[in-house]
Design an enzyme around this catalytic site. Structure first.
Site, PDB file in Angstrom:
ATOM      1  N   ASN A 182       0.815  -1.227   0.000  1.00 41.68           N
ATOM      2  CA  ASN A 182       0.000   0.000   0.000  1.00 41.68           C
ATOM      3  C   ASN A 182       0.848   1.277   0.000  1.00 41.68           C
ATOM      4  O   ASN A 182       0.396   2.328  -0.454  1.00 41.68           O
ATOM      5  CB  ASN A 182      -1.031  -0.006   1.139  1.00 41.68           C
TER       6      ASN A 182
ATOM      7  N   LYS B 243      12.455  -7.464   1.396  1.00 43.68           N
ATOM      8  CA  LYS B 243      11.559  -8.224   0.537  1.00 43.68           C
ATOM      9  C   LYS B 243      10.314  -7.366   0.323  1.00 43.68           C
ATOM     10  O   LYS B 243       9.460  -7.253   1.193  1.00 43.68           O
ATOM     11  CB  LYS B 243      11.148  -9.564   1.164  1.00 43.68           C
ATOM     12  N   PRO B 244      10.234  -6.705  -0.847  1.00 43.66           N
ATOM     13  CA  PRO B 244       9.046  -5.879  -1.095  1.00 43.66           C
ATOM     14  C   PRO B 244       7.838  -6.758  -1.395  1.00 43.66           C
ATOM     15  O   PRO B 244       7.981  -7.941  -1.706  1.00 43.66           O
ATOM     16  CB  PRO B 244       9.443  -5.056  -2.328  1.00 43.66           C
TER      17      PRO B 244
ATOM     18  N   SER C 108      -0.316  -7.370   7.679  1.00 42.39           N
ATOM     19  CA  SER C 108      -1.466  -7.777   8.492  1.00 42.39           C
ATOM     20  C   SER C 108      -1.012  -8.368   9.836  1.00 42.39           C
ATOM     21  O   SER C 108       0.092  -8.903   9.954  1.00 42.39           O
ATOM     22  CB  SER C 108      -2.290  -8.819   7.743  1.00 42.39           C
TER      23      SER C 108
ATOM     24  N   GLU D 218       4.510  -3.444  12.363  1.00 43.02           N
ATOM     25  CA  GLU D 218       3.497  -2.407  12.142  1.00 43.02           C
ATOM     26  C   GLU D 218       2.334  -3.129  11.473  1.00 43.02           C
ATOM     27  O   GLU D 218       2.377  -3.428  10.286  1.00 43.02           O
ATOM     28  CB  GLU D 218       4.121  -1.313  11.274  1.00 43.02           C
ATOM     29  N   LEU D 219       1.309  -3.468  12.278  1.00 44.57           N
ATOM     30  CA  LEU D 219       0.293  -4.433  11.846  1.00 44.57           C
ATOM     31  C   LEU D 219      -1.059  -3.754  11.599  1.00 44.57           C
ATOM     32  O   LEU D 219      -1.121  -2.541  11.427  1.00 44.57           O
ATOM     33  CB  LEU D 219       0.217  -5.553  12.896  1.00 44.57           C
TER      34      LEU D 219
ATOM     35  N   CYS E 178      -3.445   1.317   6.875  1.00 45.96           N
ATOM     36  CA  CYS E 178      -3.763   0.734   8.179  1.00 45.96           C
ATOM     37  C   CYS E 178      -4.186   1.810   9.173  1.00 45.96           C
ATOM     38  O   CYS E 178      -4.549   1.483  10.301  1.00 45.96           O
ATOM     39  CB  CYS E 178      -2.585  -0.082   8.697  1.00 45.96           C
TER      40      CYS E 178
ATOM     41  N   GLU F 186     -10.947  -4.637   9.648  1.00 44.91           N
ATOM     42  CA  GLU F 186     -10.464  -3.589   8.749  1.00 44.91           C
ATOM     43  C   GLU F 186     -11.030  -3.852   7.348  1.00 44.91           C
ATOM     44  O   GLU F 186     -10.751  -4.895   6.758  1.00 44.91           O
ATOM     45  CB  GLU F 186      -8.939  -3.739   8.682  1.00 44.91           C
TER      46      GLU F 186
HETATM   47  C1  SIN Z   1       0.301   1.888   6.396  1.00 43.76           C
HETATM   48  O1  SIN Z   1      -0.840   1.887   5.996  1.00 43.76           O
HETATM   49  O2  SIN Z   1       0.900   0.807   6.574  1.00 43.76           O
HETATM   50  C2  SIN Z   1       1.070   3.131   6.688  1.00 43.76           C
HETATM   51  C3  SIN Z   1       0.265   4.356   6.613  1.00 43.76           C
HETATM   52  C4  SIN Z   1       1.086   5.599   6.831  1.00 43.76           C
HETATM   53  O3  SIN Z   1       2.297   5.578   7.028  1.00 43.76           O
HETATM   54  O4  SIN Z   1       0.466   6.647   6.815  1.00 43.76           O
END
Ligand code: SIN
Length: 481
Positions: free
Chosen positions: A154, A177-178, A232, A253-254, A287, A384
């Site tokens: 994203n 790893k993208p 996720s 960062e989930l 997220c 979500e």
């Molecule tokens: C994300 O959705 O993983 C990050 C969102 C952000 O950095 O604003």
């Protein structure tokens, strides 16, 4: 064909300073479905090679002075800025987001490079008053070692720079790893990193169609000392289990399930603007997107009709088209999830004010959707949605809305709109989230510590706190003085 972004397209992975691997996996333009380029489908063997390269490059990189590392990162920032239009076009094509947003992401991503170039020079230690007169206690901070970064589709640019640049600034080396859907922005960053003088092996990129074995190797390989992941909660838990075998440091960062609360005393126009920004950024695929919008009874109808008016102005289309502000969703599975959530809400009594269906443009486009009369038992509230669906709930009482907002295993971002100062403070403290936007819908910045509580994650990214994740503290007890 888009000449603007073609200049930075690479069709090989980047390991030990070499462009390597046969291009076999097509990367598609998410709006048209057309192939942009192919990239390699690498596996465990190449992942091990990249890890070994990062490990071999570590001693020399960590030995460089902080100022030298800082200068290389600063040059990288300058190159990213100079190529920002090319990067934005490429990002818009492979991810789908509108060009204006893609430009915003490149600036956001570059912000991390600039910030951590500066911060490289500020990894300070400490002296602590010692318990004995003939001794001293000194704390130093050292790079943690080889870092593996697993990044999402994203934000294909900014989530890489947010992880990689503090790591490099601290003296770590990195294997990235993208995401399978968006590897080209990562490779474009490597092109510019190479030009900036990042030495061979310090920054490596593995592309793959099959993330599971690659992720497993990154988590299990003893040469890797840290895993940093955005994605996720479900995958985060798997990675945590896999990383436990070698007791690796992790930052995670989930998922989130952000509430946005509008109190009766809010500046309504500001609340509408904030909800639009938070909800429709990247077609709701962030997220930190407002997933549940709670509006107090006194302003519920007024807010809903103003939101509907603003939503009617949204233009859905290919990101590179003029004036588009909602792009396609990332893939068919994403559309199915949004459809399922809307259907569940309607079955349970929600009213569709606008949208609610796939867009006439076809592909993975979905109509911006406004749902009223949403209740807490609906999937749009519990999970979500990750799509352009604004779900409105009504509430009467401050305590009730705080309880509802906190009633989730997630705790990343939250937002509320109010003017009363005592309420602002009270609600800010009561919300169980890592981030609270007060009268503000866009909370992301390289200057602030981004991260969640509960099942939304571990650690913080960005700000001076972000670099601390990539160093280990060592205490030196100096006796016999
Ligand atoms: C994300 O959705 O993983 C990050 C969102 C952000 O950095 O604003």
């Amino acid at each position: 064909m888009d000449r603007r972004s073609d200049t930075l397209i690479r069709t090989n992975a980047y390991i030990a300073g070499s462009w390597t691997g046969a291009p076999v996996t097509p990367v598609l333009d998410k709006a048209t479905g057309q192939e942009i380029a192919k990239v390699p489908n690498l596996g465990v063997e190449e992942t091990c090679e990249a890890i070994k390269a990062a490990h071999a490059a570590l001693p020399a990189w960590r030995q460089r002075t902080a100022k030298e590392r800082s200068q290389i990162l600063r040059t990288w920032f300058d190159l990213i800025s100079a190529h920002s239009e090319d990067l934005a076009h490429l990002l818009s094509r492979e991810q789908g987001k509108p060009l204006a947003e893609a430009r915003g992401e490149i600036a956001y991503g570059a912000g991390f490079v600039e910030f951590f170039a500066e911060q490289a020079k500020r990894i300070y230690g400490e002296t602590i008053p010692s318990p004995k007169s003939d001794s001293r206690i000194i704390v130093i901070k050292q790079p943690i070692g080889v870092v593996a970064a697993i990044t999402p589709w994203n934000f294909p640019n900014a989530m890489i720079t947010r992880k990689v640049t503090p790591a490099l600034a601290a003296g770590c080396t990195v294997v990235v790893k993208p995401a399978e859907d968006t590897p080209l922005s990562a490779l474009a960053l490597a092109v510019l990193g190479e030009q900036a003088g990042i030495p061979a092996g310090v920054f490596n990129i593995i592309t793959t169609e099959d993330p599971e074995p690659v992720g497993k190797e990154l988590c299990a390989n003893p040469l890797v000392k840290m895993i940093t992941f955005t994605g996720s909660t479900e995958v985060g838990k798997i990675l945590l289990r896999q990383a436990a075998g070698t007791v690796k440091k992790t930052t995670m960062e989930l998922g989130g399930n952000a509430p946005l609360i509008v109190f009766d005393d809010a500046d309504l126009e500001r609340a509408v603007a904030g909800a639009m920004a938070s909800k429709f950024r990247n077609a709701g695929q962030t997220c930190v997107s407002a997933n549940r919008i709670y509006v107090q009874t006194g302003v519920y109808d007024a807010f809903a009709s103003r939101l509907a008016e603003e939503m009617a102005k949204l233009k859905v289309g290919r990101g590179l088209e003029e004036g588009v502000n909602v792009g396609p969703l990332i893939n068919e599975a994403a559309v199915t999830k949004v459809e399922t959530h809307v259907a569940d809400a309607v079955t349970k009594g929600a009213e569709v004010v606008c949208g609610g269906k796939r867009h006439a443009k076809g592909g993975t486009f979905f109509q911006p959707t406004l749902l009223k009369s949403v209740t807490s038992d609906m999937q749009v509230v519990r999970e979500e949605t990750f799509g352009p669906v604004a779900a409105l709930l009504q509430f009467q009482d401050e305590d009730d809305v705080i309880a509802m907002a906190n009633d989730t295993p997630f705790g990343l971002a939250s937002y509320f709109y109010a003017r009363d100062l005592a309420r602002v403070w009270r609600v800010s403290e009561a919300l169980q989230f890592g981030i609270v936007g007060v009268n503000e819908g866009i909370i992301s910045s390289e200057l602030a510590p981004f991260g969640g509580v509960k099942e939304s994650g571990l650690g913080r990214e960005g700000s001076h706190h972000g670099i601390e994740e990539f160093v280990e503290m060592k205490y030196i007890y100096l006796g016999g003085l």
